[in-house]
Design a protein around this motif. Structure first.
Motif, PDB file in Angstrom:
ATOM      1  N   LEU A 152      24.002  36.093 -29.160  1.00  0.00           N
ATOM      2  CA  LEU A 152      24.685  35.856 -30.431  1.00  0.00           C
ATOM      3  C   LEU A 152      25.469  37.087 -30.871  1.00  0.00           C
ATOM      4  N   ALA A 153      24.882  38.266 -30.668  1.00  0.00           N
ATOM      5  CA  ALA A 153      25.581  39.488 -31.045  1.00  0.00           C
ATOM      6  C   ALA A 153      26.858  39.649 -30.223  1.00  0.00           C
ATOM      7  N   GLY A 154      26.782  39.354 -28.931  1.00  0.00           N
ATOM      8  CA  GLY A 154      27.971  39.440 -28.083  1.00  0.00           C
ATOM      9  C   GLY A 154      29.026  38.431 -28.480  1.00  0.00           C
ATOM     10  N   ALA A 155      28.600  37.204 -28.785  1.00  0.00           N
ATOM     11  CA  ALA A 155      29.555  36.173 -29.198  1.00  0.00           C
ATOM     12  C   ALA A 155      30.224  36.535 -30.508  1.00  0.00           C
ATOM     13  N   ASP A 156      29.486  37.207 -31.404  1.00  0.00           N
ATOM     14  CA  ASP A 156      30.089  37.659 -32.662  1.00  0.00           C
ATOM     15  C   ASP A 156      31.159  38.715 -32.397  1.00  0.00           C
ATOM     16  N   LEU A 157      30.886  39.642 -31.491  1.00  0.00           N
ATOM     17  CA  LEU A 157      31.865  40.679 -31.155  1.00  0.00           C
ATOM     18  C   LEU A 157      33.159  40.079 -30.608  1.00  0.00           C
ATOM     19  N   LEU A 158      33.045  38.955 -29.922  1.00  0.00           N
ATOM     20  CA  LEU A 158      34.207  38.304 -29.332  1.00  0.00           C
ATOM     21  C   LEU A 158      34.892  37.341 -30.308  1.00  0.00           C
ATOM     22  N   GLY A 159      34.325  37.184 -31.508  1.00  0.00           N
ATOM     23  CA  GLY A 159      34.918  36.289 -32.494  1.00  0.00           C
ATOM     24  C   GLY A 159      34.680  34.821 -32.221  1.00  0.00           C
TER      25      GLY A 159
ATOM     26  N   LEU B 242      31.792  33.197 -32.989  1.00  0.00           N
ATOM     27  CA  LEU B 242      30.966  32.683 -34.074  1.00  0.00           C
ATOM     28  C   LEU B 242      30.699  33.817 -35.046  1.00  0.00           C
ATOM     29  N   ASP B 243      30.058  33.481 -36.147  1.00  0.00           N
ATOM     30  CA  ASP B 243      29.793  34.469 -37.194  1.00  0.00           C
ATOM     31  C   ASP B 243      28.308  34.829 -37.180  1.00  0.00           C
ATOM     32  N   ALA B 244      27.961  35.913 -36.468  1.00  0.00           N
ATOM     33  CA  ALA B 244      26.568  36.367 -36.408  1.00  0.00           C
ATOM     34  C   ALA B 244      26.527  37.887 -36.381  1.00  0.00           C
ATOM     35  N   PRO B 245      27.041  38.542 -37.437  1.00  0.00           N
ATOM     36  CA  PRO B 245      26.961  39.998 -37.495  1.00  0.00           C
ATOM     37  C   PRO B 245      25.517  40.457 -37.670  1.00  0.00           C
ATOM     38  N   ASP B 246      25.321  41.766 -37.625  1.00  0.00           N
ATOM     39  CA  ASP B 246      23.967  42.300 -37.759  1.00  0.00           C
ATOM     40  C   ASP B 246      23.302  41.842 -39.056  1.00  0.00           C
ATOM     41  N   SER B 247      24.086  41.679 -40.124  1.00  0.00           N
ATOM     42  CA  SER B 247      23.487  41.262 -41.405  1.00  0.00           C
ATOM     43  C   SER B 247      22.887  39.862 -41.309  1.00  0.00           C
ATOM     44  N   VAL B 248      23.576  38.967 -40.606  1.00  0.00           N
ATOM     45  CA  VAL B 248      23.043  37.606 -40.436  1.00  0.00           C
ATOM     46  C   VAL B 248      21.811  37.622 -39.534  1.00  0.00           C
ATOM     47  N   LEU B 249      21.868  38.384 -38.447  1.00  0.00           N
ATOM     48  CA  LEU B 249      20.725  38.437 -37.545  1.00  0.00           C
ATOM     49  C   LEU B 249      19.531  39.122 -38.195  1.00  0.00           C
ATOM     50  N   THR B 250      19.787  40.069 -39.086  1.00  0.00           N
ATOM     51  CA  THR B 250      18.691  40.660 -39.856  1.00  0.00           C
ATOM     52  C   THR B 250      18.081  39.629 -40.797  1.00  0.00           C
ATOM     53  N   ALA B 251      18.919  38.761 -41.369  1.00  0.00           N
ATOM     54  CA  ALA B 251      18.396  37.674 -42.210  1.00  0.00           C
ATOM     55  C   ALA B 251      17.560  36.709 -41.385  1.00  0.00           C
ATOM     56  N   VAL B 252      17.943  36.467 -40.131  1.00  0.00           N
ATOM     57  CA  VAL B 252      17.130  35.648 -39.233  1.00  0.00           C
ATOM     58  C   VAL B 252      15.761  36.289 -39.043  1.00  0.00           C
ATOM     59  N   ALA B 253      15.739  37.595 -38.785  1.00  0.00           N
ATOM     60  CA  ALA B 253      14.467  38.293 -38.603  1.00  0.00           C
ATOM     61  C   ALA B 253      13.597  38.187 -39.841  1.00  0.00           C
ATOM     62  N   ASP B 254      14.205  38.329 -41.013  1.00  0.00           N
ATOM     63  CA  ASP B 254      13.433  38.231 -42.260  1.00  0.00           C
ATOM     64  C   ASP B 254      12.864  36.836 -42.443  1.00  0.00           C
TER      65      ASP B 254
END
Length: 428
Positions: A173-180, A182-194
């Motif tokens: 997901l992080a790689g796909a976000d870097l390539l544009g 999908l929308d999964a920046p670190d803030s979203v993935l941190t929300a997933v962890a929470d």
């Protein structure tokens, strides 16, 4: 007859730990930590180099078994807005169009799964870019290093793909976000962890079954022949995960589907032998001959009269899914368990849209039809948040539920003798 699930065992943490030989519950509780660790490992591996390579012409994801949900999630999240096509592939042959302008993502926790390994090797031979996730000391890692791709390790203590989903999914997901894509920046993935941490606390083994949603759901599902239905694409991916976890972890077969496409196929099951609309079945009716004047026959369905004795063959349906309160398991045979519908529902759209209103109406129609047919209906609603956060809600619930079901049935969730036999016979 439905299998017996031991509720007392579910409320005994020591017994749960004793039967859980490889710590499945403990591994599931680390899901939030997996996300954070995977973000760190991705940065260490130089995943940001993907952005420097530019956007690929297409993305192909290779994953099998417990890792296959990684491909399904990437397709789900990328589909609405990805400027390039994303598709899944389990094994060779690699499509003929894959070449230097494309990105191939291969995921295998061990780094040795034949399908993803073969796809990565062939993609490297054709000059495609590679992003792989798996053990550092593995053939998959070696293929990627030789091709000058990006390989993200899986850290220590990850022994099962079923309990290491977020270790494998997060770098993708992080790689796909870097390539544009999908929308999964670190803030979203941190929300997933929470969110995963919150669910782990809510569904922990020390939480008693009357307040633990996963234990309650396990108890309910164990009494039924389960069918899992998602109310849309996100729920559909979660339903596929639920079906896989129930089968592989709890040894409970559970067909799954996604609305709207699966509506008719699932609803057709409501006419079958596991509901009170399915016609006579062992134990469904109390069939006995009695004198007409002996009891009040209101509410009973006449079957036929035997003249001249004036006897009535009485057949009364129970309001509880067709179960007969007079059934004798020795004379009539065991009763069949009722059909159970587990509906995985997305969070309400805010604000509602025309499409969301139509989807909710279809879901409610399916649930109403099920209840009228005597199907036991169970609903799980995702909490609010970004799509991957809402998906994490469902995944946590079904993963813990399947594990509690296995343990309550007296099964080790991580060890299957028949799977071990199959591997021995096939050398897998």
């Amino acid at each position: 007859m439905a299998p017996h699930l031991d509720e007392a065992l579910l409320d005994d943490p020591d017994e749960l730990q004793g039967k859980d030989s490889r710590g499945t519950l403990r591994a599931l509780a680390t899901a939030g930590a997996q996300v954070r660790e995977a973000l760190h490992l991705g940065r260490e591996a130089g995943i940001e180099r993907l952005a420097d390579q530019g956007r690929p012409r297409s993305v192909l994801v290779a994953a099998i078994g417990g890792s296959s949900i990684v491909a399904e999630v990437l397709e789900l999240l990328a589909e609405p807005g990805s400027p390039v096509p994303v598709q899944a592939r389990r094994n060779l042959p690699l499509p003929g169009w894959v070449g230097p302008m494309d990105l191939v993502v291969a995921v295998s926790l061990s780094g040795r799964a034949p399908g993803p390994l073969a796809v990565a090797a062939e993609a490297a031979r054709r000059g495609a870019s590679l992003l792989t996730v798996g053990a550092d000391d593995s053939p998959l890692a070696e293929v990627t290093r030789r091709a000058r791709g990006i390989h993200v390790g899986t850290g220590r203590g990850r022994t099962s793909s079923r309990t290491s989903l977020w270790t494998m999914l997060t770098p993708v997901l992080a790689g796909a976000d870097l390539l544009g894509l999908l929308d999964a920046p670190d803030s979203v993935l941190t929300a997933v962890a929470d969110r995963l941490d919150e669910r782990a606390e809510e569904l922990r083994p020390t939480s008693e079954s009357f307040v633990n949603p996963a234990k309650l759901l396990a108890l309910q599902l164990a009494e039924t022949v389960p069918v899992v239905l998602g109310d849309g694409p996100l729920g559909g991916v979660a339903a596929a995960r639920a079906s896989s976890m129930l089968a592989r972890t709890a040894r409970m077969p559970a067909p799954f589907g996604e609305l709207p496409d699966a509506a008719s196929g699932i609803v057709a099951c409501f006419d079958g032998p596991y509901t009170h609309r399915g016609g006579p079945r062992p134990g469904t009716y109390d069939e006995r001959r009695i004198r007409l004047g002996d009891i009040d026959t209101s509410g009973w369905e006449p079957h036929h009269f035997d003249e001249p004795e004036g006897e009535l063959m009485e057949r009364r349906r129970s309001p509880d899914g067709g179960r007969d309160i007079f059934a004798d398991p020795f004379l009539d045979g065991p009763t069949l368990p009722p059909l159970g519908l587990l509906m995985l529902r997305d969070a309400p759209a805010d604000p509602p849209t025309r499409e969301s209103v139509q989807a909710d109406a279809l879901t409610e129609a399916v649930l109403t039809t099920a209840q009228e047919a005597g199907v036991r209906v169970m609903e799980v609603r995702a909490g609010p948040g970004a799509p991957v956060v809402r998906l994490a809600d469902h995944v946590a619930m079904v993963d813990f539920t399947a594990t509690y079901m296995a343990l309550g049935l007296g099964l080790d969730p991580s060890v299957s003798p028949h799977v071990a036999d199959l591997r021995d016979r096939t050398g897998g």
